[in-house]
Design an enzyme around this catalytic site. Sequence first.
Site, short mmCIF file in Angstrom:
data_model
loop_
_atom_site.label_atom_id
_atom_site.label_comp_id
_atom_site.label_asym_id
_atom_site.label_seq_id
_atom_site.Cartn_x
_atom_site.Cartn_y
_atom_site.Cartn_z
N HIS A 125 0.84 -1.12 0.07
CA HIS A 125 -0.01 -0.04 -0.05
C HIS A 125 1.05 1.16 0.16
O HIS A 125 0.43 2.29 -0.51
CB HIS A 125 -0.91 -0.10 1.19
CG HIS A 125 -0.29 0.12 2.47
ND1 HIS A 125 0.48 -0.72 2.71
CD2 HIS A 125 -0.27 1.14 3.58
CE1 HIS A 125 1.04 -0.45 4.14
NE2 HIS A 125 0.65 0.57 4.45
N TYR A 126 2.02 1.22 0.70
CA TYR A 126 3.01 2.50 0.70
C TYR A 126 3.70 2.72 -0.53
O TYR A 126 3.50 3.78 -1.31
CB TYR A 126 3.97 1.93 1.80
CG TYR A 126 5.04 2.97 1.85
CD1 TYR A 126 5.03 4.21 2.50
CD2 TYR A 126 6.13 2.81 1.62
CE1 TYR A 126 5.75 5.26 2.50
CE2 TYR A 126 7.43 3.69 1.45
CZ TYR A 126 6.89 4.85 2.04
OH TYR A 126 7.95 5.90 2.16
N TYR A 127 4.04 1.54 -1.27
CA TYR A 127 4.75 1.73 -2.46
C TYR A 127 3.74 2.05 -3.58
O TYR A 127 3.95 3.07 -4.42
CB TYR A 127 5.63 0.58 -2.77
CG TYR A 127 6.76 0.23 -2.01
CD1 TYR A 127 8.00 1.37 -2.33
CD2 TYR A 127 6.99 -0.69 -1.06
CE1 TYR A 127 9.01 1.10 -1.81
CE2 TYR A 127 8.15 -0.90 -0.46
CZ TYR A 127 9.18 -0.08 -0.95
OH TYR A 127 10.60 -0.07 -0.13
N LYS A 130 2.89 5.75 -3.12
CA LYS A 130 4.11 6.90 -3.56
C LYS A 130 4.27 6.64 -5.10
O LYS A 130 4.33 7.69 -6.02
CB LYS A 130 5.32 6.24 -2.75
CG LYS A 130 5.73 6.44 -1.57
CD LYS A 130 5.88 7.98 -1.30
CE LYS A 130 6.44 8.15 0.02
NZ LYS A 130 6.35 9.65 0.46
#
Length: 215
Positions: A125-127, A130
């Site tokens: 989810h983070y990547y 970003k």
Amino acid sequence: MKILIIGANGQIGTRLVKQLKESEHTPVAMVRKKDQVDQFENEGIETVLADLEEDIGHAFKNVDGVVFSAGSGAHTPKSQTKVIDEQGGIKAIDAALDAGVNRFIMVSALMANRDPDAWPDSMQHYYEAKSKADDYLRSTDLNYTILMPGRLTNDEGNRKVELSEKISDLEGRSITRDDVASVIVELIDSENTYHKSLDLLQGDEPVREAVAKIS
């Protein structure tokens, strides 16, 4: 140049504000809490109160460039990561375009522009957040640089880095937050880094030389 720092109260942001204050540039700290305004203004740093979840257009008045260093922490809910890292990044890009602020430096993450199959399951989810903000920035005509640091540490910086459009040797490597801030300061006026996405890790090259050799 007067540089708006989005995420000025974060771990990279606080270091960046300090380094910019000691440079030929002038930082403008964007924060979302009144007590944070007082904290920066007591140090003689121009500050603007704005929240990425609300309208931020006023923060972009009378600035020459933007650094987006806001980001969700390790314990941030997935939904909030999308709000800050993706939607907040896109909102900041749009605000820069609307205000005619053409220099934009995005602090992203190493691997965000690589094959999603390589992303750890716990960080998908983070990547993804970003990556989507970065791709949106690439689609604009802003003079952008996307800086993609690896694992961050709070060790004291030594101003020796490896900076490249793709670093292949990643195993066990990191970068200090001090040195991320130092690279950002050097990037601001470096036209050779416009429209580039740059991996960043600790290395052997002085910051100024590492930035200057980008082509």
